[in-house]
Design a protein around this motif. Structure first.
Motif, PDB file in Angstrom:
ATOM      1  N   THR A 141     180.469  25.105  -9.139  1.00 60.12           N
ATOM      2  CA  THR A 141     181.152  26.213  -8.661  1.00 60.12           C
ATOM      3  C   THR A 141     182.889  26.300  -8.718  1.00 60.12           C
ATOM      4  O   THR A 141     183.278  27.526  -8.988  1.00 60.12           O
ATOM      5  CB  THR A 141     181.093  26.593  -7.040  1.00 60.12           C
ATOM      6  OG1 THR A 141     179.532  26.297  -6.962  1.00 60.12           O
ATOM      7  CG2 THR A 141     181.209  27.872  -6.686  1.00 60.12           C
ATOM      8  N   VAL A 142     183.383  25.060  -8.524  1.00 57.27           N
ATOM      9  CA  VAL A 142     184.912  25.110  -8.708  1.00 57.27           C
ATOM     10  C   VAL A 142     185.114  25.443 -10.207  1.00 57.27           C
ATOM     11  O   VAL A 142     186.167  26.109 -10.380  1.00 57.27           O
ATOM     12  CB  VAL A 142     185.408  23.842  -8.435  1.00 57.27           C
ATOM     13  CG1 VAL A 142     186.851  23.781  -8.649  1.00 57.27           C
ATOM     14  CG2 VAL A 142     185.008  23.557  -6.838  1.00 57.27           C
ATOM     15  N   VAL A 143     184.407  24.809 -11.154  1.00 54.55           N
ATOM     16  CA  VAL A 143     184.789  25.252 -12.720  1.00 54.55           C
ATOM     17  C   VAL A 143     184.547  26.587 -12.762  1.00 54.55           C
ATOM     18  O   VAL A 143     185.110  27.238 -13.576  1.00 54.55           O
ATOM     19  CB  VAL A 143     183.765  24.173 -13.516  1.00 54.55           C
ATOM     20  CG1 VAL A 143     184.026  24.594 -15.034  1.00 54.55           C
ATOM     21  CG2 VAL A 143     184.148  22.978 -13.291  1.00 54.55           C
ATOM     22  N   ALA A 144     183.465  27.267 -12.422  1.00 50.86           N
ATOM     23  CA  ALA A 144     183.158  28.592 -12.569  1.00 50.86           C
ATOM     24  C   ALA A 144     184.279  29.449 -12.078  1.00 50.86           C
ATOM     25  O   ALA A 144     184.732  30.689 -12.573  1.00 50.86           O
ATOM     26  CB  ALA A 144     181.797  29.082 -12.182  1.00 50.86           C
ATOM     27  N   ALA A 145     184.712  29.305 -10.754  1.00 48.94           N
ATOM     28  CA  ALA A 145     185.833  30.103 -10.216  1.00 48.94           C
ATOM     29  C   ALA A 145     187.095  29.795 -10.791  1.00 48.94           C
ATOM     30  O   ALA A 145     187.596  30.972 -11.204  1.00 48.94           O
ATOM     31  CB  ALA A 145     185.909  29.425  -8.840  1.00 48.94           C
ATOM     32  N   LEU A 146     187.372  28.658 -11.297  1.00 46.55           N
ATOM     33  CA  LEU A 146     188.478  28.637 -12.161  1.00 46.55           C
ATOM     34  C   LEU A 146     188.451  29.235 -13.544  1.00 46.55           C
ATOM     35  O   LEU A 146     189.493  30.096 -13.944  1.00 46.55           O
ATOM     36  CB  LEU A 146     188.755  26.953 -12.642  1.00 46.55           C
ATOM     37  CG  LEU A 146     189.178  26.250 -11.356  1.00 46.55           C
ATOM     38  CD1 LEU A 146     189.318  24.718 -11.459  1.00 46.55           C
ATOM     39  CD2 LEU A 146     190.764  26.675 -11.008  1.00 46.55           C
ATOM     40  N   MET A 147     187.487  29.263 -14.127  1.00 46.19           N
ATOM     41  CA  MET A 147     187.138  29.853 -15.574  1.00 46.19           C
ATOM     42  C   MET A 147     187.255  31.185 -15.458  1.00 46.19           C
ATOM     43  O   MET A 147     187.998  32.048 -16.247  1.00 46.19           O
ATOM     44  CB  MET A 147     185.718  29.511 -16.089  1.00 46.19           C
ATOM     45  CG  MET A 147     185.468  30.395 -17.409  1.00 46.19           C
ATOM     46  SD  MET A 147     183.700  29.992 -17.969  1.00 46.19           S
ATOM     47  CE  MET A 147     182.793  30.944 -16.814  1.00 46.19           C
ATOM     48  N   TRP A 148     186.731  31.996 -14.130  1.00 42.89           N
ATOM     49  CA  TRP A 148     186.689  33.304 -14.242  1.00 42.89           C
ATOM     50  C   TRP A 148     188.107  33.814 -13.538  1.00 42.89           C
ATOM     51  O   TRP A 148     188.547  34.890 -13.834  1.00 42.89           O
ATOM     52  CB  TRP A 148     185.683  33.772 -13.001  1.00 42.89           C
ATOM     53  CG  TRP A 148     184.180  34.085 -13.814  1.00 42.89           C
ATOM     54  CD1 TRP A 148     183.363  33.156 -13.641  1.00 42.89           C
ATOM     55  CD2 TRP A 148     183.864  35.135 -14.579  1.00 42.89           C
ATOM     56  NE1 TRP A 148     182.144  33.739 -14.478  1.00 42.89           N
ATOM     57  CE2 TRP A 148     182.528  34.995 -14.923  1.00 42.89           C
ATOM     58  CE3 TRP A 148     184.509  36.312 -15.027  1.00 42.89           C
ATOM     59  CZ2 TRP A 148     181.865  35.819 -15.614  1.00 42.89           C
ATOM     60  CZ3 TRP A 148     183.859  37.273 -15.576  1.00 42.89           C
ATOM     61  CH2 TRP A 148     182.499  37.118 -16.050  1.00 42.89           C
ATOM     62  N   GLY A 149     188.869  32.937 -12.917  1.00 44.22           N
ATOM     63  CA  GLY A 149     189.987  33.170 -12.463  1.00 44.22           C
ATOM     64  C   GLY A 149     191.096  33.388 -13.629  1.00 44.22           C
ATOM     65  O   GLY A 149     192.009  34.049 -13.533  1.00 44.22           O
ATOM     66  N   PHE A 150     190.878  32.524 -14.728  1.00 50.07           N
ATOM     67  CA  PHE A 150     191.750  32.732 -15.718  1.00 50.07           C
ATOM     68  C   PHE A 150     191.330  33.893 -16.699  1.00 50.07           C
ATOM     69  O   PHE A 150     192.169  34.583 -17.020  1.00 50.07           O
ATOM     70  CB  PHE A 150     191.704  31.419 -16.789  1.00 50.07           C
ATOM     71  CG  PHE A 150     192.468  30.378 -16.231  1.00 50.07           C
ATOM     72  CD1 PHE A 150     193.682  30.173 -16.207  1.00 50.07           C
ATOM     73  CD2 PHE A 150     191.821  29.225 -15.826  1.00 50.07           C
ATOM     74  CE1 PHE A 150     194.411  29.303 -15.681  1.00 50.07           C
ATOM     75  CE2 PHE A 150     192.390  28.077 -15.337  1.00 50.07           C
ATOM     76  CZ  PHE A 150     193.725  28.125 -15.399  1.00 50.07           C
ATOM     77  N   LEU A 151     190.104  34.497 -16.464  1.00 56.46           N
ATOM     78  CA  LEU A 151     189.552  35.547 -17.282  1.00 56.46           C
ATOM     79  C   LEU A 151     190.420  36.833 -16.424  1.00 56.46           C
ATOM     80  O   LEU A 151     190.307  37.801 -17.118  1.00 56.46           O
ATOM     81  CB  LEU A 151     188.441  35.594 -17.220  1.00 56.46           C
ATOM     82  CG  LEU A 151     187.323  34.679 -18.245  1.00 56.46           C
ATOM     83  CD1 LEU A 151     185.888  34.778 -17.997  1.00 56.46           C
ATOM     84  CD2 LEU A 151     187.709  34.913 -19.512  1.00 56.46           C
ATOM     85  N   TYR A 152     190.293  36.753 -14.998  1.00 54.62           N
ATOM     86  CA  TYR A 152     190.938  37.757 -14.312  1.00 54.62           C
ATOM     87  C   TYR A 152     192.249  38.040 -14.472  1.00 54.62           C
ATOM     88  O   TYR A 152     192.844  39.105 -13.893  1.00 54.62           O
ATOM     89  CB  TYR A 152     190.571  37.625 -12.982  1.00 54.62           C
ATOM     90  CG  TYR A 152     188.884  37.955 -12.564  1.00 54.62           C
ATOM     91  CD1 TYR A 152     188.248  38.767 -13.458  1.00 54.62           C
ATOM     92  CD2 TYR A 152     188.426  37.125 -11.514  1.00 54.62           C
ATOM     93  CE1 TYR A 152     186.803  38.913 -13.144  1.00 54.62           C
ATOM     94  CE2 TYR A 152     187.083  37.453 -11.306  1.00 54.62           C
ATOM     95  CZ  TYR A 152     186.241  38.111 -12.054  1.00 54.62           C
ATOM     96  OH  TYR A 152     184.894  38.481 -11.820  1.00 54.62           O
ATOM     97  N   GLY A 153     193.044  36.993 -14.874  1.00 50.99           N
ATOM     98  CA  GLY A 153     194.583  36.911 -14.682  1.00 50.99           C
ATOM     99  C   GLY A 153     195.200  37.980 -15.436  1.00 50.99           C
ATOM    100  O   GLY A 153     194.852  38.509 -16.862  1.00 50.99           O
TER     101      GLY A 153
END
Length: 315
Positions: A138-150
């Motif tokens: 979950t942490v990796v998924a949140a980081l990945m989508w966080g970078f996509l949302y930036g």
């Protein structure tokens, strides 16, 4: 010496050896605790003891930075019910529960029905592809989508530059949508697998009988497949309720990317964490955790009862 039989049954009375056998049998019954004992000890240590400790802690007012505490009874609970930060966080997770969870479960059901229809080419690869996001932490998924949302980097920034837009997934009005999208992406495949497993248990002769009776594909889905998945639907709804009220990882990771939007009380779990480890209010945090646990149990139990009544009505 003749053996005397019972006049009622004709059976011989119990001898000394048979009495000893019964006593040994009774002693052997206690050996079952050798098997269940480790589980009982683990259950008491892992679940019951922390729960009792939390209940006791919720009745004290701790001052962690000063090393003292005082008994306050139910004062923490009274304070919690007048806390606007708690109600705001509870409302956010309730919105996710009412909007995101139905969308996710309907999507998972449609995917399961598509795979079960045997008309989807490469169904094994498709099933694995949809389930794969669940295997990502979950942490990796949140980081990945966080970078996509930036908005200053990543995919969203490129889309804004390309079309001249000003989309900000971390804005106040979009943050719950952004978090819900991560949850949907992560858990749709997991729920799809539960639905698909339920569909695979249906006897194929039922389909053959329905086709002989002139039923089309939609009628088979509505009259056979969806009713058969009622148990799986109840399970996935209960799991989703528990997971939604425990929402913590996704907003906690994205908080660094949107600190002004995702506050320290964004969800009840984040609020409890910051109360306990940031503000030193362990007693108040324990009361919050107990209340959230009770809310989750009541709603999940209500869903289970409704599912049982629906099943009994169908029968």
């Amino acid at each position: 010496m003749a053996m005397i039989t019972s006049p009622a049954t004709g059976a011989a009375p119990l001898g000394a050896s048979e009495e000893a056998g019964k006593l040994r049998h009774r002693r052997r019954d206690w050996r079952g605790w050798l098997f269940v004992g480790p589980f009982v000890l683990a259950f008491l240590f892992v679940l019951v003891a922390p729960l009792l400790y939390s209940i006791v802690s919720s009745m004290f007012s701790y001052r962690a930075f000063f090393g003292d505490y005082a008994f306050v009874g139910l004062q923490n609970y009274v304070k919690l019910f007048h806390d606007p930060l708690f109600w705001a966080g509870l409302w956010r997770v309730t919105l996710v529960l009412l909007i995101q969870v139905p969308i996710m479960l309907v999507l998972a059901m449609l995917l399961a029905l598509a795979i079960d229809s045997a008309r989807l080419h490469g169904s094994n690869f498709f099933r694995l592809s949809v389930f794969l996001p669940y295997l990502i932490p979950t942490v990796v998924a949140a980081l990945m989508w966080g970078f996509l949302y930036g908005t200053n980097y990543g995919f969203t920034s490129q889309v804004n530059d390309m079309f001249g837009w000003h989309i900000n997934p971390f804005a106040q009005q979009w943050i719950l949508v952004s978090i819900s999208n991560v949850i949907t992406w992560t858990y749709t495949g997991y729920n799809m697998l539960i639905f698909y497993s339920s569909l695979r248990t249906i006897d194929t002769s039922i389909y053959e009988a329905a086709v002989l009776d002139g039923a089309n594909e939609w009628q088979v889905i509505r009259a056979i497949k969806i009713p058969h998945m009622s148990g799986s639907i109840a399970i996935t709804v209960i799991f989703s309720i528990i997971g939604t009220f425990q929402l913590f990882n996704e907003p906690s990771i994205m908080q660094r990317m949107a600190p002004s939007v995702i506050t320290n009380s964004f969800t009840p779990n984040i609020y409890a964490y910051n109360l306990s480890f940031g503000a030193g209010q362990q007693g108040y945090a324990a009361a919050l955790a107990i209340v959230m646990g009770l809310i989750t149990v009541v709603i999940a139990y209500g869903v289970q009862l409704r599912g049982m009544r629906t099943t009994e009505g169908d029968n």
